[in-house]
Structures are given as structure tokens and as C-alpha cells.
Design a protein around this motif. Structure first.
Motif, short mmCIF file in Angstrom:
data_model
loop_
_atom_site.label_atom_id
_atom_site.label_comp_id
_atom_site.label_asym_id
_atom_site.label_seq_id
_atom_site.Cartn_x
_atom_site.Cartn_y
_atom_site.Cartn_z
N ARG B 51 0.55 -1.29 0.24
CA ARG B 51 -0.05 0.01 -0.09
C ARG B 51 1.06 1.28 0.21
NH1 ARG B 51 -5.28 0.19 1.22
NH2 ARG B 51 -5.15 1.56 2.35
N THR B 52 1.85 1.33 0.34
CA THR B 52 2.89 2.60 0.31
C THR B 52 3.23 2.41 -1.16
OG1 THR B 52 3.51 1.23 3.23
CG2 THR B 52 4.87 3.72 1.48
N ILE B 53 3.85 1.00 -1.69
CA ILE B 53 4.25 1.70 -2.86
C ILE B 53 3.44 2.02 -4.04
CG2 ILE B 53 4.53 -0.26 -5.41
CD1 ILE B 53 5.88 -2.12 -3.70
N ALA B 54 1.62 1.78 -3.28
CA ALA B 54 0.06 2.53 -4.62
C ALA B 54 0.17 3.44 -3.71
CB ALA B 54 -0.80 1.59 -4.31
N GLN B 63 11.97 6.71 1.42
CA GLN B 63 11.19 6.85 -0.08
C GLN B 63 10.45 6.12 -0.58
OE1 GLN B 63 11.83 10.32 -1.37
NE2 GLN B 63 12.79 11.20 0.86
N VAL B 64 9.94 5.96 -1.72
CA VAL B 64 9.85 5.27 -2.35
C VAL B 64 9.90 6.40 -4.35
CG1 VAL B 64 6.95 4.27 -3.34
CG2 VAL B 64 7.74 4.86 -1.06
N VAL B 65 10.51 4.90 -4.75
CA VAL B 65 11.05 5.63 -6.13
C VAL B 65 10.39 4.46 -6.90
CG1 VAL B 65 12.83 6.27 -7.71
CG2 VAL B 65 13.01 6.58 -4.99
N LEU B 66 9.59 4.79 -8.15
CA LEU B 66 8.86 3.89 -9.08
C LEU B 66 9.21 4.52 -9.77
CD1 LEU B 66 5.22 3.69 -7.73
CD2 LEU B 66 6.56 2.69 -7.98
N ASP B 67 10.45 3.62 -11.28
CA ASP B 67 10.87 3.76 -12.03
C ASP B 67 11.05 5.15 -12.79
OD1 ASP B 67 10.72 2.34 -14.58
OD2 ASP B 67 8.16 3.53 -15.49
N LEU B 74 2.99 11.60 -4.28
CA LEU B 74 2.67 12.22 -4.13
C LEU B 74 1.14 11.43 -4.37
CD1 LEU B 74 4.47 11.78 -8.37
CD2 LEU B 74 3.72 13.58 -6.60
N ALA B 75 -0.02 11.17 -4.22
CA ALA B 75 -0.71 10.70 -4.31
C ALA B 75 -1.50 8.88 -5.18
CB ALA B 75 -2.91 11.55 -4.60
N PRO B 76 -2.39 8.56 -4.88
CA PRO B 76 -2.58 7.30 -5.15
C PRO B 76 -2.32 7.39 -7.45
CG PRO B 76 -3.26 6.74 -3.93
CD PRO B 76 -3.09 8.15 -3.86
N ARG B 79 0.34 7.82 -9.18
CA ARG B 79 1.85 6.93 -9.85
C ARG B 79 0.97 6.10 -10.84
NH1 ARG B 79 3.24 5.81 -3.56
NH2 ARG B 79 3.03 7.98 -2.37
N ASP B 80 2.27 5.93 -11.37
CA ASP B 80 2.13 4.84 -12.94
C ASP B 80 2.03 3.58 -12.15
OD1 ASP B 80 1.36 6.54 -14.40
OD2 ASP B 80 3.56 7.29 -14.82
N CYS B 81 1.03 3.18 -10.62
CA CYS B 81 0.96 1.44 -10.58
C CYS B 81 -0.08 1.53 -10.79
CB CYS B 81 1.90 1.37 -9.71
SG CYS B 81 1.40 2.63 -8.19
N ALA B 82 -0.76 -0.08 -10.52
CA ALA B 82 -2.04 -0.15 -10.16
C ALA B 82 -2.37 -1.61 -9.39
CB ALA B 82 -2.72 -0.87 -11.84
N THR B 83 -3.25 -1.56 -8.56
CA THR B 83 -3.04 -2.61 -7.82
C THR B 83 -4.35 -3.60 -7.82
OG1 THR B 83 -2.92 -1.26 -5.94
CG2 THR B 83 -3.69 -3.00 -4.98
N VAL B 84 -4.39 -4.67 -7.77
CA VAL B 84 -5.26 -5.99 -7.73
C VAL B 84 -6.26 -6.12 -6.50
CG1 VAL B 84 -6.37 -7.98 -8.39
CG2 VAL B 84 -4.62 -6.49 -10.13
#
Lengths: 292, 404
Positions: B51-54, B63-67, B74-76, B79-84
């Protein structure tokens, strides 16, 4: 256990009436209790509804003073209501106040309920206590203090004053109703919407609101009815041009027992019943009852 | 391997709920194209990490680093991720196709175009016939597929899955595991997959991160994590094993290499002593736990019969000393015990033997064999248990692995 006869297992029936078979007397006893209960509930309903019926019937009377049952029936008081500019004006004022209150209370109540759902348990408790406070303060106190407060801004006797006063009562109720509805809403749905790129506003419009719409409608309905029937605070904050039906009715009744008041009361009841019927048709009576 | 792009990077992430620390200074990186499993018991912080990544939780530190982009604040939806989600969280007020097209609708894609894309994704999960159904009309497995399609439809840089199969029955779960693996390999979308089921993790994962008590205990490919556990928690969580508790009774020099220090550990329950070399961290009185995995235990009927060995272990240098006369001295590097079969449990494809050891009746060891290779034993039979002592894992008082 297994060797006991059936007559001994349901002893309640035996004491009621030693009939040929205890099963039957048990059935009879339950039936009597059920009918007594129904009769009791029915009596309460009759007492609660009787005044409404009496008022409705007297509104169709012919005499100068309302009497029950009326000697003769006519619609002349309905005609004089329709011809009276004062009553027309009061009806319009009531409608303006009710619509304004509905919008203000529903929006404020819903945003408050949404805000509270993110708080910790302790903070939520504090907010809940504060939110219901206006319901516990006597209308006279609220009305007189509102008059002083709004007078500071020259807003006394305005529509805004009436709507503000009514919203003071309607908002906590709308808040509670929407909160109850939100408590059954799966917060994961909102998270899923945010996750898929919806802004908080779009998430509310697309996912939250459609799933709590019975709660939102119930909140609006309650706000509407609260505004329509509110009297004490309105008496303080409204003026000649903004007074609502209950205030005018009270004014009229102070002098004479005007049969038009019966007409107005009947119409008020009719409006409320219509509102509930519309609500029922939109979301279903069970959902509405569960949310209010 | 070369330098593989990192799609998710957590750096010293800590998440607290008041007094409770859900995630403690956790760092991990997920590589492009891999399926990374976060494995751990419930309450270990794996879902909080996801949930922290999302973006549903904001870390207190780290820190959370995506790509390559820092997204910590940043708000969900940014972010360029998607959760199931675990319970799939399908929108009940929308049809299947509206659910799948939702992400593209939010992105401002026109109706015909987004519906066309959604149809493609429904085909991917073999749900093309259900586009006008409501989520309430679907079974659990179907909902799961729609949730997967809905998340894939936003073309995420990384797909996050929070125990997506835990509400399905075993058979369906196994089918879906293979399908998810297949989709992952086809689309090459990196996935972070949270589960508490070690079998699921072994089936799916390219790499596994084992979590316990808010910490990432060990990261590695499934074989490494299984064959080389860093501590007793990993050893006990990844599979069933027999744990024997012992105590350090003395120290001295290694019998085979006098330059090295060694400690003698006594396992009173089975009446055995073992010398552990290179165990500098241990002092007399320290508790030591030995893990004897069922697959290394050779089980044979005491009265003749052929032993059933899981593998032909090759003899190696002996570090065992045996005092108890109850124990048979096998080949140099083997430990052997005599016991009685207490229970034989049929578990479908395998049979599990519960054996009480003669030296101490309260000590029970279990051995599991596939039905085809199972010795014909029943409760009450006398048996001989033996194992290669070099295949035993030892753990110190703090649970850390003692490498010998």
C-alpha cells in the motif's frame, strides 16, 4: 431426551389451554399474543394519526370556525388559501427555505461524513459529539442567539437567516444518515478508483456517490422535511417577507381559529407524504428505512 | 545479468500507526519484468508495504521510487502503478466493461476507444462474454479475472497484487496462479505479489522477499531462499521442519582443525551431542536450535527391510560425537535414532509419519514421503531414523543461522 414425549417438550402450550393436542394450543397462544401486539401497535398508530385525519377532514368543512365532524363539506377554505397572497407568499418562502436547507445540509453533512471517515477513533468521537450539539440546544436559545449574531451582519429576516437556522438542525441529521451509509461502503472501492487514476472528486462522483445514493437521498429528504416543519427558530429569524407556513399559521391562530390553517396543515402533510413516496420509489422502502 | 532497470525502489521505508510499527526501515528493489513475491505471515507488514508503493500509506521515513521518479509524496492517482485488491474491489454500480474501461475513462480516453481496449483486456483474461454483466453476478474466480483486467487496462509500470487469490478455493487458486504467471510472462509487466502462502510464492515468484515483523528478512530466488535460509523464521515459514532444541555445553578447538574454535552442543531430547565449528558467536549456555527437514530423514523398519532414502547422501567429514547408547552410530556423518511410529496420515499425494523417539517420548519427528515411495509402515511399528548431519540447519539464540 429422545424418550420424552412431545407433550413435555413444549410445556408452554399446556399451561395455556389443555386442548386435545398441545401443538394446537401452543399455536393458538402464539396467535393471541401476535394479535394483542398488533392491536397495541394499531392503537398507537391511531392516536398518532388521528390528529392528522381530523385536521384533513376539518379542512373540508364549511363553517367559519373549524369543527369536527364538519356539518357541511366544501372546498371554500382551499379557495381562500389559493386566493390569499399572504399564504401564497408563506408557501413560497417555505419552499425556498426547504430547498436551500436541503442543498446546504446535504452538502455539508456529506462532506463532514466523508471527512470523519478518515479520522482516528478518538478524533471521530470528538467530532460526532460536536456535530450533534445543535440538536441538543433548545430552539429558543438557538433562535435568539442567531438573531443577535445575524443582526451583526444585517442578515436578520433574510432567506439566508432562515436557511442557516434550518441547516443548524438538518445538517447533523444529514451527517448521521450519510455516515451510516458510508459505514457500509467498502473504502477499497474508493481506493481502487484513486488507484486507477481518478481524482478524489471524480472518485466520489463515479464510485462513492452511486453506492451511497440511498443515504444521500434520505439525508436530503430529512433536511427538506426538517425545514418544512421548523417553527421556533424561524419565528426568531424570519421577517414579514420571509416567514414560512408554520410561522404564519401560528400568527393566524393567535387571533382566530382560521380554517385555512387546517388547509395548510393538510397540504404540508401531503407534501411530506409525497416526498417519502418519491424517495421510496427511487431507492426502495427498506433501504430508505435502514438509512434514516 | 547486466544492469536491469529497477521499477520499484523502497529506501528505508518506515510506516507507523501510532505505537505500532507496521514496516521497519525496509529497503527493496524490484527489477523490470520480474514477479516479486512479498511473503510473510499475516500482520508482518507485507500489505502495508504494498500500500506504500501504491500510495495509500505515506511512509514516516524513507523514499518510494517508481521507475526512477521519487513518488513518496504523490497521491495514488498520480502514480503509474495499479493494484489488484484482495477482495477485488470491483465497482458494483458499473458493468464489467465499465469497470475495465474505468482507468482509461479517468485518463480522458474517448468512449469507443476505451471500450475497444477494455474488450481486448477482457479477452486476455478470457472474460469476453461477460462485458455487460454486473460484478454481483460473477463468481469469485471471474471477479478476480475482471480485477486483473481492470488493472492491466491502465498499462501500469508495475502491477501490485494484494493476496488476490486468497478468497478462492484451492483448485481455482492453482489454476489462477498459472494464468497470472502466464500473463506476466506474456506482457512482461513487473509485478509485486503479496501472499502468505509459501507454495504460491514458490509457484509464481522470480524472486521472493520474506517478511517478518515489519522487516524484510531475506530476498532471493526461490531456490536460494529455500536452500539457504538466513534465520530460523525463514526456515520455519517456508516449509515444515522438525526443530530440536539444544544448548551449548562447552567450547574448545575443532577436532579436525585445531586452529578453529568450536562449541559442543547437546540435544538432550534425542540424547546427542554435536560439535559446531566456526561458531564464534556462541558461548556456553546459549540455546541452539537444529532444523531437521523431513526430506533428509531416512526412515526404515527396524526389523530388516530396505531403507527408503530421499537421496543418496555422500559421506563427509564427521563432526559428531555420540555418547548415548540408544543411538546407533551409522556411517560417519549420520545420526540415527530408534523410535516408534505413532501415526500415519494420508495426505493425498503424500503420506506423513509421526514418529516418537525412544530417548524421550515427548519428542516427535515427522517424515513425509510421496505415496509411490512410501515405506509400508503402520502405527506401532519400530523404525530407525537417520539423517546426514551436514544437511541439518543450526540457529543461534537470536534465531540467526549458524553456518558450519
Amino acid at each position: 431426551m429422545s424418550d420424552e414425549s412431545p407433550t413435555r417438550t413444549d410445556g408452554a402450550g399446556e399451561t395455556a389451554r389443555p386442548g386435545p393436542t398441545t401443538g394446537q394450543s401452543l399455536f393458538r397462544r402464539v396467535n393471541v399474543g401476535r394479535w394483542l401486539f398488533r392491536a397495541g401497535v394499531g392503537t398507537v398508530f391511531v392516536f398518532l394519526l388521528a390528529p392528522v385525519v381530523v385536521v384533513a377532514v376539518t379542512s373540508f368543512g364549511d363553517s367559519i370556525t373549524p369543527s369536527f365532524p364538519p356539518a357541511e363539506f366544501s372546498t371554500r377554505w382551499y379557495e381562500s388559501f389559493l386566493e390569499s397572497s399572504r399564504w401564497q407568499r408563506a408557501a413560497r418562502n417555505s419552499l425556498i427555505a426547504a430547498v436551500g436547507t436541503t442543498v446546504l445540509a446535504t452538502v455539508a453533512g456529506t462532506t463532514a461524513a466523508l471527512g470523519v471517515s478518515n479520522l482516528s477513533a478518538r478524533a471521530e468521537g470528538a467530532v460526532l459529539g460536536l456535530a450533534v450539539l445543535p440538536l441538543l440546544v433548545p430552539g429558543v436559545v438557538l433562535g435568539s442567539s442567531l438573531l443577535v449574531f445575524l443582526g451583526e451582519f444585517g442578515l436578520q429576516q433574510s432567506y439566508l437567516a432562515v436557511i442557516a437556522a434550518h441547516s443548524l438542525w438538518a445538517t447533523p441529521l444529514a451527517f448521521s444518515v450519510v455516515r451510516a451509509s458510508l459505514s457500509r461502503f467498502d473504502p477499497r472501492l474508493r481506493e481502487a478508483a484513486l488507484d486507477l487514476g481518478a481524482s478524489p472528486t471524480r472518485a466520489f462522483v463515479e464510485v462513492v456517490a452511486p453506492n451511497i445514493r440511498s443515504g444521500l437521498l434520505a439525508a436530503a429528504l430529512i433536511a427538506f422535511v426538517v425545514s418544512l416543519q421548523e417553527f421556533v427558530m424561524t419565528l426568531f429569524v424570519s421577517g414579514r417577507d420571509t416567514r414560512t407556513i408554520p410561522v404564519l399559521a401560528w400568527n393566524e391562530l393567535r387571533n382566530t381559529l382560521d380554517p385555512v390553517v387546517s388547509v395548510v396543515s393538510t397540504l404540508l402533510v401531503l407534501v411530506v407524504v409525497l416526498a417519502v413516496i418519491i424517495g421510496t420509489l427511487v431507492v426502495g422502502i427498506e433501504r430508505l428505512a435502514a438509512d434514516t | 545479468m547486466g544492469s536491469v532497470r529497477t521499477v520499484v525502489e523502497l529506501d528505508g521505508v518506515r510506516v507507523e500507526y501510532g505505537e505500532l510499527v507496521a514496516v521497519r526501515d525496509l529497503s527493496l528493489s524490484v527489477r523490470d519484468g520480474e514477479l516479486f513475491c512479498l511473503l510473510g505471515p499475516s500482520g508482518c507488514g507485507k500489505t502495508t508495504t504494498l500500500r506504500t508503493i501504491a500510495g495509500f500509506e505515506s511512509p514516516d521515513t524513507g523514499q518510494v521510487v517508481l521507475d526512477g521518479r521519487t513518488v513518496t509524496d504523490l497521491a495514488p492517482y498520480a502514480r503509474d502503478c495499479a493494484t489488484v485488491f484482495q477482495d477485488w474491489a470491483l465497482f458494483p454500480n458499473k458493468t464489467v466493461i465499465e469497470n475495465v474501461a474505468f482507468g482509461q475513462k479517468m485518463a480522458g480516453v474517448g468512449k469507443t476507444e476505451r471500450r475497444e481496449q477494455a474488450r481486448d483486456h477482457l479477452e486476455t483474461v478470457e472474460m469476453g462474454d461477460y462485458e455487460d454483466a454486473r460484478p454481483a453476478e460473477l463468481s469469485g474466480g471471474q471477479k478476480q479475472r475482471i480485477a486483473l483486467a481492470r488493472s492491466l487496462a491502465v498499462n501500469p509500470n508495475v502491477l501490485l497484487l494484494d493476496e488476490p487469490l486468497s478468497n478462492l478455493d484451492k483448485r481455482l487458486r492453482e489454476t489462477m496462479q498459472l494464468e497470472i504467471k502466464e500473463i506476466q510472462e506474456r506482457l512482461d509487466t513487473p509485478m509485486v505479489y503479496v501472499t502468505h502462502d509459501q507454495e504460491e510464492a514458490f509457484t509464481l515468484a522470480d524472486r521472493i522477499g520474506v517478511m517478518n515483523d515489519g522487516r524484510l528478512v531475506q530476498v532471493g530466488d526461490p531456490e536460494t531462499v529455500y536452500d539457504d535460509p538466513v534465520d530460523q523464521f525463514v526456515e520455519s515459514f517456508l516449509g515444515n521442519s522438525n526443530f530440536l532444541s539444544g544448548r551449548v555445553v562447552g567450547s574448545g578447538t575443532d577436532r579436525h582443525d585445531t586452529a578453529r574454535r568450536a562449541v559442543t552442543v547437546e540435544f538432550p531430547a534425542v540424547g546427542a551431542e554435536t560439535q559446531l565449528s566456526a561458531a564464534n558467536s556462541l558461548a556456553t549456555g546459549d540455546e541452539v536450535t537444529a532444523s531437521v527437514r523431513p526430506e533428509i530423514v531416512e526412515l526404515s523398519p527396524l526389523s530388516g527391510g530396505t531403507a527408503v532414502s530421499p537421496d543418496g547422501g555422500t559421506p563427509e567429514a564427521d563432526t559428531t560425537e555420540q555418547h548415548n547408547t540408544d543411538i546407533e552410530q551409522g556411517a560417519g556423518n549420520r545420526m540415527a535414532l530408534i523410535g516408534t511410529v505413532l501415526d500415519v496420515v494420508y495426505r493425498g499425494s503424500s503420506i506423513r509419519y509421526q514418529v516418537g523417539v525412544d530417548t524421550n517420548e515427548s519428542v516427535e519427528l515427522f517424515v513425509e514421503r510421496s505415496v509411490a515411495r512410501a515405506p509400508d509402515l503402520s502405527a506401532g511399528d519400530r523404525v530407525r531414523l537417520s539423517w546426514d548431519i551436514t544437511a541439518v540447519y543450526y540457529f543461534g539464540p537470536d534465531g540467526a543461522r549458524i553456518r558450519v
